[in-house]
Design an enzyme around this catalytic site. Structure first.
Site, short mmCIF file in Angstrom:
data_model
loop_
_atom_site.label_atom_id
_atom_site.label_comp_id
_atom_site.label_asym_id
_atom_site.label_seq_id
_atom_site.Cartn_x
_atom_site.Cartn_y
_atom_site.Cartn_z
N GLY A 17 0.95 -1.27 0.06
CA GLY A 17 0.10 -0.07 -0.10
C GLY A 17 1.03 1.29 0.13
CB CYS A 18 0.25 4.61 1.57
SG CYS A 18 1.29 6.03 2.04
CG PHE A 19 5.89 5.08 -0.73
CD1 PHE A 19 5.42 6.29 -0.47
CD2 PHE A 19 6.47 5.04 -2.07
CE1 PHE A 19 5.57 7.35 -1.35
CE2 PHE A 19 6.38 6.04 -2.94
CZ PHE A 19 5.97 7.30 -2.40
#
Length: 181
Positions: free
Chosen positions: A9-11
């Site tokens: 997902g979002c880093f």
């Protein structure tokens, strides 16, 4: 020191978790698994480059093993969501492991098997970028403003404030012996 590349997902979120893991000396946000050379954040966000938002973790295997890195990864995001994590939707937010060699591929397969057995669910986490002999997925570091995001701008970002603390709580609850003091 060894390295592992994962995408969950979002880093910003994944980076924040792994910065708190013992034995991890560096976490770099970036892009991997796509077709465009040197993609930008804006391009990756369109979902058209094929890249995932990922992190490259540098760790001391005498302190935290690769299987433990993979277990923390699978245990702090939802590996059952295909091409999304919460409100982040698209292939750029897929759950994936990018092994750097055959041993890492075997460990990734074992970690996914452990997670499935322990949770009674099937992870959709993919294993990508290694063709059996060498790493074929190119790593591209994200722009500087994405690095160490939670430590700076992220603590004022409503999205991060809603998403990162629950992941850090999962880390502290499920992996108590792997959290930095």
């Amino acid at each position: 020191m060894e390295q592992a590349i994962i995408a969950g997902g979002c880093f910003w979120c994944t980076e924040a978790v792994f910065r708190d893991v013992v034995g991890v000396s560096e976490v770099e946000s970036g892009y991997i698994g796509g077709t465009k050379a040197n993609p930008t954040y804006k391009e990756v966000c369109t979902g058209t480059t094929g890249h995932a938002e990922g992190i490259r973790v540098t760790f001391d295997p005498d302190t935290v093993s690769l299987p433990e890195i993979y277990d923390v990864f699978l245990g702090t995001h939802d590996p059952t969501q295909l091409n999304r994590q919460g409100n982040d939707v698209g292939t750029q937010y897929r759950s994936a492991i990018f092994p750097l060699d055959a041993e890492q591929r075997e460990e990734a397969e074992a970690a996914i098997g452990r997670w499935n057995a322990e949770n009674g669910k099937m992870a959709v986490t993919t294993i990508e970028g290694f063709d059996g002999e060498q790493q074929v997925a190119e790593w591209y570091p994200a722009e500087d403003y994405h690095q160490e995001y939670w430590e700076g701008e992220g603590r004022r970002n409503p999205y991060c404030l809603a998403t990162i603390p629950p992941k850090l709580m999962k880390l502290r609850k499920s992996f108590q012996n792997k959290v930095k003091a």
